[in-house]
Design a protein around this motif. Structure first.
Motif: not given
Lengths: 487, 69
Positions: A328-336
């Motif tokens: 979960p929360g991988m969207a943050i890494l994609v954004t980064l």
């Protein structure tokens, strides 16, 4: 924000973060304008020769590593395997190359108020025609850099927003942001925004490397898979591959180290100690940038086999998407990751644009209008920047695919400029004529070989050696024999 | 160390970073890398350390501070 397409890589919060990043660049641009001390070329293009260690290091870092590091390098590691370990060496070789000329060039730049690479060429060789030829060669190479990077920006923005912002709109939007902050504060704004972009790049690269290591395991865990699935990766390089390896080191060493925008940063350093310390840190950066992306590409080859050549350039994103299913929360890494890739590209484009503007203003316009005052010259430089970015954006959108291959000619051209700088700094009795002829012959050979490859299908790298290195070898031979005759 | 020797050290290390002498078709594994890859990475790290040292020790000499022009 409810109409974000499903195909978008960024979530609603991701798009907000991305927009905030772009907004911060404009704010920094305004800050650069406020900090302006005088309306002179030195202040606009070199930030008044006052860049301290922190900003100088980050602007050198953000300029040397483009979006290609985040996107192209993992793709290449995916396709070439362990042989792409050369990426670490090639990026280090650039810093090694600076040792040949930067210490003395920085001292001379301060003493004689150099603004551009052309200023040094004029000072050393005292030839208007040679200076203009070198300037034109640098402008063509830099224009190619801007074109390819603008196109990459268009693709990233379109993919990030799922087409909400189209390829064309992405290019125009980001070009406008770049030109605004650059016109506002010149090198000061560019270097400060580079600092933001450099930090984002470093965080993005480190974050994706760590997450990939934790989730898939590191080199040891993929080794067994690759031994079975890709035995060609394990076999040592052939003789031709080894030639290619050395040739790639050389083309980066001589091509990248004479980037006009990198030389501008050498001139911008506050003092020699600042520049010295920046290089001492920079020499280790490939270990935490290119090596990290090499590992990501290799993990992709082991865990996501069968990706096409074009798709392999997105291997880092594919790994992120694959992990998103279980973490979960991988969207943050994609954004980064997307923000870091955009930052890396923007920092390369803004630096190349500033360098083109300075080359035109100082080395061409100033010769035509020698009576122009500093304020007028700075104004001309700004107008020229707007014209260049408008033309480049148009070409990035409209240029036919067949012509795109011509834009690959960058390092091949810059390699031919290298002897004038490397030898000019180190050999006292080097005459102008040999270097001028060497440059002309080397450039003709490199361009002819690439054109023959594109039009006739002849080998692009005979014996594994780049066209630029063949050109450089002839360039140096001509210099050696003509200079011997002249002396 | 003279300027020429500094340039030779840098060039030599870069040349040696290419795994010229590795021909074994089934290389051994060292820390997850084939032996030739491990060798290349090791020489590259050595290159970084040596270059950082040379920058620190010989920067002033390389800038020809004592030569007026």
């Amino acid at each position: 924000m409810n109409n974000i397409p499903d195909a978008a890589l960024l979530t609603e919060n991701g798009i907000i973060f991305f927009c905030l990043y772009l907004l911060s660049l404009l704010i920094v641009g305004i800050a650069g304008r406020i900090a302006q001390k005088e309306n002179t070329l030195s202040d606009f293009y070199l930030s008044g020769r006052g860049l301290g260690l922190f900003v100088l290091f980050l602007t050198l870092y953000a300029t040397q590593y483009s979006g290609h590091t985040l996107i192209g390098f993992p793709g290449k590691a995916y396709r070439q395997g362990y042989m792409f370990l050369m990426s670490v060496t090639i990026m280090m070789s650039v810093i090694g190359a600076y040792l040949f000329y930067a210490p003395k060039l920085q001292r001379l730049a301060k003493k004689y108020n150099f603004i551009t690479v052309g200023d040094y060429i004029q000072h050393r060789f005292k030839s208007d025609s040679f200076t203009i030829l070198i300037t034109i060669s640098c402008i063509v190479a830099l224009a190619n850099f801007i074109l390819t990077n603008l196109k990459a920006i268009g693709y990233i923005v379109e993919a990030a927003t799922g087409g909400l912002i189209t390829f064309e709109m992405g290019i125009i939007l980001l070009s406008v942001i770049i030109i605004i902050y650059e016109t506002l504060g010149g090198m000061r704004s560019v270097a400060w925004t580079d600092a933001i972009q450099g930090v984002l790049l470093l965080i993005g690269v480190t974050a994706i490397f760590v997450v990939v290591q934790v989730h898939y395991g590191g080199l040891s865990s993929v080794a067994e898979t690759l031994k079975e699935a890709r035995p060609e990766f394990w076999a040592p390089p052939t003789f031709e591959d080894k030639n290619l390896w050395l040739s790639t080191i050389l083309i980066f060493m001589f091509g990248v180290s004479v980037y006009p925008h990198a030389i501008q940063r050498i001139y911008s350093a506050k003092n020699s100690k600042t520049l010295k310390r920046s290089f001492q840190i920079m020499i280790f950066m490939p270990l935490v940038t290119t090596f990290f992306m090499f590992v990501v590409g290799l993990v992709g080859a082991a865990r996501l086999p069968g990706v096409t050549r074009q798709g392999s350039d997105e291997v880092a994103l594919l790994l992120l998407k694959d992990m998103a299913n279980s973490i979960p929360g991988m969207a943050i890494l994609v954004t980064l990751f997307i923000t870091a890739a955009t930052a890396a590209i923007m920092s390369t484009v803004d630096s190349a644009l500033l360098a083109i503007s300075s080359l035109f203003t100082q080395d061409i316009y100033r010769r035509l209008k020698p009576d122009s005052n500093q304020s007028k010259l700075t104004g001309v430089g700004k107008i020229f920047s707007w014209i260049v970015i408008a033309v480049m954006s148009f070409l990035a959108i409209k240029l036919p695919e067949t012509i795109w291959r011509i834009t690959e000619i960058k390092l091949e051209l810059l390699c031919q400029v290298a002897p004038a700088i490397f030898l000019g700094i180190n050999i006292k009795n080097l005459k102008t004529k040999p270097v001028l002829f060497g440059f002309l012959v080397g450039t003709v050979i490199a361009v002819a070989m690439i054109t023959a490859n594109i039009t006739l299908g002849l080998p692009a790298k005979p014996l594994g050696i780049h066209a630029g290195i063949w050109g450089l070898a002839v360039n140096l031979t001509v210099i050696y024999f003509l200079n011997k005759k002249e002396n | 160390m003279t300027k020429s020797r500094i340039y030779i050290v840098i060039s030599l290390l870069l040349f040696l970073s290419v795994p010229w002498f590795f021909t074994d078709p089934i290389p051994t594994e060292i820390y997850g890398l084939p032996s030739w890859g491990f060798y290349s990475l090791s020489v590259t790290i050595l290159f970084a350390i040596v270059t950082a040292f040379l920058i620190n020790r010989y920067w002033e000499k390389l800038s020809d501070e004592d030569i007026d022009e």
